[in-house]
Design an enzyme around this catalytic site. Structure first.
Site, PDB file in Angstrom:
ATOM      1  N   GLY A 106      -1.680  -7.438  -5.785  1.00 28.40           N
ATOM      2  CA  GLY A 106      -0.036  -6.960  -5.740  1.00 28.40           C
ATOM      3  C   GLY A 106       1.059  -5.263  -5.744  1.00 28.40           C
ATOM      4  O   GLY A 106       1.802  -5.085  -5.362  1.00 28.40           O
ATOM      5  N   LEU A 107      -0.417  -4.756  -6.133  1.00 32.67           N
ATOM      6  CA  LEU A 107       0.133  -3.007  -6.742  1.00 32.67           C
ATOM      7  C   LEU A 107      -0.067  -2.337  -5.954  1.00 32.67           C
ATOM      8  O   LEU A 107       0.138  -0.886  -6.381  1.00 32.67           O
ATOM      9  CB  LEU A 107      -0.237  -2.994  -8.719  1.00 32.67           C
ATOM     10  CG  LEU A 107       0.564  -4.091  -9.471  1.00 32.67           C
ATOM     11  CD1 LEU A 107       0.174  -3.700 -10.847  1.00 32.67           C
ATOM     12  CD2 LEU A 107       1.806  -4.010  -9.442  1.00 32.67           C
ATOM     13  N   GLY A 108      -0.757  -2.952  -5.160  1.00 30.04           N
ATOM     14  CA  GLY A 108      -1.079  -1.126  -3.880  1.00 30.04           C
ATOM     15  C   GLY A 108      -2.313  -0.761  -3.820  1.00 30.04           C
ATOM     16  O   GLY A 108      -2.508   0.824  -3.688  1.00 30.04           O
ATOM     17  N   SER A 109      -2.931  -1.516  -4.984  1.00 24.60           N
ATOM     18  CA  SER A 109      -4.427  -0.468  -5.524  1.00 24.60           C
ATOM     19  C   SER A 109      -5.232   0.375  -3.940  1.00 24.60           C
ATOM     20  O   SER A 109      -6.146   1.334  -4.197  1.00 24.60           O
ATOM     21  CB  SER A 109      -5.586  -1.437  -6.431  1.00 24.60           C
ATOM     22  OG  SER A 109      -6.551  -1.599  -5.106  1.00 24.60           O
ATOM     23  N   ALA A 111      -4.829   1.081  -1.480  1.00 23.88           N
ATOM     24  CA  ALA A 111      -3.350   2.475  -0.456  1.00 23.88           C
ATOM     25  C   ALA A 111      -3.726   3.670  -1.084  1.00 23.88           C
ATOM     26  O   ALA A 111      -3.463   4.872  -1.095  1.00 23.88           O
ATOM     27  CB  ALA A 111      -2.149   1.842  -0.394  1.00 23.88           C
ATOM     28  N   ASP A 153       2.828  -1.154   2.198  1.00 25.48           N
ATOM     29  CA  ASP A 153       2.250  -0.564   1.150  1.00 25.48           C
ATOM     30  C   ASP A 153       1.920   0.628   1.548  1.00 25.48           C
ATOM     31  O   ASP A 153       1.798   2.178   0.657  1.00 25.48           O
ATOM     32  CB  ASP A 153       1.079  -0.917   0.636  1.00 25.48           C
ATOM     33  CG  ASP A 153       1.218  -2.599   0.384  1.00 25.48           C
ATOM     34  OD1 ASP A 153       1.870  -2.915  -0.108  1.00 25.48           O
ATOM     35  OD2 ASP A 153      -0.087  -2.617  -0.375  1.00 25.48           O
TER      36      ASP A 153
HETATM   37  O1  PMV Z   1      -0.429  -6.237  -1.297  1.00 30.25           O
HETATM   38  P1  PMV Z   1       0.090  -7.762  -1.729  1.00 30.25           P
HETATM   39  O2  PMV Z   1      -0.645  -7.934  -2.450  1.00 30.25           O
HETATM   40  O3  PMV Z   1       1.761  -6.402  -1.775  1.00 30.25           O
HETATM   41  O4  PMV Z   1       1.534  -7.631   0.040  1.00 30.25           O
HETATM   42  C1  PMV Z   1       1.632  -6.608   0.301  1.00 30.25           C
HETATM   43  C2  PMV Z   1       2.916  -7.569   0.573  1.00 30.25           C
HETATM   44  C3  PMV Z   1       2.997  -8.621   2.164  1.00 30.25           C
HETATM   45  O5  PMV Z   1       3.952  -8.967   2.148  1.00 30.25           O
HETATM   46  C4  PMV Z   1       2.657 -10.060   1.949  1.00 30.25           C
HETATM   47  C5  PMV Z   1       1.823  -8.061   3.017  1.00 30.25           C
HETATM   48  C6  PMV Z   1       2.431  -7.227   4.052  1.00 30.25           C
HETATM   49  O6  PMV Z   1       1.908  -6.390   4.569  1.00 30.25           O
HETATM   50  O7  PMV Z   1       3.529  -6.637   3.355  1.00 30.25           O
END
Ligand code: PMV
Length: 317
Positions: A106-109, A111, A153
């Protein structure tokens, strides 16, 4: 257009979602901020004539030529999109990416790696791309990682600014009225965004009324948080984070580990806490007064967080 003969290096930050994850996939707003304590870096160096472009992921010990890379290989997709956007030939060069951003947490690695790559390759070819262009190119690569990404992201990482994001709308930069401190605690459990997003979509299809109501509530929390952030009302943010976490539990995307870290953070002095990103694993965030940062960090570590990052959220020019 001129190809550089000197190496070009570019970097991009990680990110966390403060409010509105999942709801943002379904058209509601979300807020995300860059996290500069972790970074992806890309370097492009000239290579002998005729060698083409070689892509190296140094953390993974992988090397592949652009010509031989599979169609859906994310680094190759990012490189091909950049070359196509610039109407450029394939340069003779070696492109190396590395990253300190933990993957699938969830830290945008994904992107950040793509953003650094696009910037460095464009720079090598003599171009500086605007954030909006980079974000659009990286969004295409994100589809490989995420399936149906909302686009948040690539937006926050390419703009390197706090953003208020609604799918399909122009990006809104968020002005931070008063800087605040966040701790980011990693459960250590990897959680692929794609499968969690797909699970949420399936449950939503089974009971749209119930899940649309949840998404609406998350959207309202995000809107309230956006006003509080701009007004510098940091005290209002903690309870809103707690509320957002409760809604994410109801959505079914938390985990016992995430709930435990969220509880520990609150108990040891955080003003509020929630999971961040897709959930089921990955990271949680806690809002802390600076004086409490060390105490809460220690408590999170004792409760099993494998890494705690401290970041200050502010508006940069
Ligand atoms: O990449 P993550 O784990 O931060 O997930 C993104 C957040 C979600 O809302 C779950 C997916 C999205 O595409 O916005």
């Amino acid at each position: 257009m001129s190809t550089r003969t000197s190496p070009q290096t570019a970097s991009a930050p990680g990110k966390v979602i403060l409010f509105g994850e999942h709801a943002v996939v379904h058209g509601r707003p979300a807020i995300a901020v860059p996290v500069t304590q972790v970074q992806a870096t890309a370097t492009v160096e000239p290579a002998p004539s005729g060698s083409g472009l070689t892509l190296i992921a140094s953390d993974l010990g992988q090397s592949i030529s652009l010509a031989a890379a599979p169609r859906d290989e994310p680094l190759a997709v990012a490189a091909r999109l950049t070359l196509a956007h610039l109407s450029s030939f394939e340069p003779d060069a070696t492109l190396t990416v590395s990253s300190t951003i933990p993957i699938a947490s969830g830290l945008g690695s994904g992107a950040a790696v793509s953003t650094a790559l696009v910037r460095a390759l464009a720079g090598f070819l003599g171009h500086t791309l605007e954030s909006a262009v980079i974000s659009t190119l990286v969004f295409e690569v994100e589809k490989i990682h995420h399936g149906t990404p909302s686009g948040i992201d690539n937006t926050v990482v390419a703009y390197e600014q706090p953003v208020y994001f609604v799918r399909g709308h122009p990006v809104e930069r968020l002005t931070v009225g008063a800087p605040f401190t966040l701790l980011i605690g990693d459960t250590g459990a990897r959680s692929p965004t794609k499968s969690v997003v797909e699970h949420v979509r399936r449950t939503w299809k089974r009971d749209p009324a119930r899940y649309d109501a949840l998404f609406d509530q998350m959207g309202d929390v995000t809107d309230e948080a956006s006003r509080a952030i701009e007004a510098g009302d940091v005290d209002a943010l903690g309870p809103l984070m707690d509320e957002n976490h409760a809604l994410l539990i109801e959505l079914g995307v938390s985990s016992s580990q995430l709930d435990e870290l969220v509880e520990v953070a609150r108990f040891s002095g955080a003003m509020g806490a929630k999971l961040s990103g897709a959930g089921r694993g990955g990271n949680m965030i806690a809002l802390v007064e600076e004086d409490f940062a060390e105490e809460v960090t220690e408590a999170l570590r004792e409760a099993g967080a494998v890494r705690v990052i401290c970041t200050r959220v502010t508006t940069t020019e």
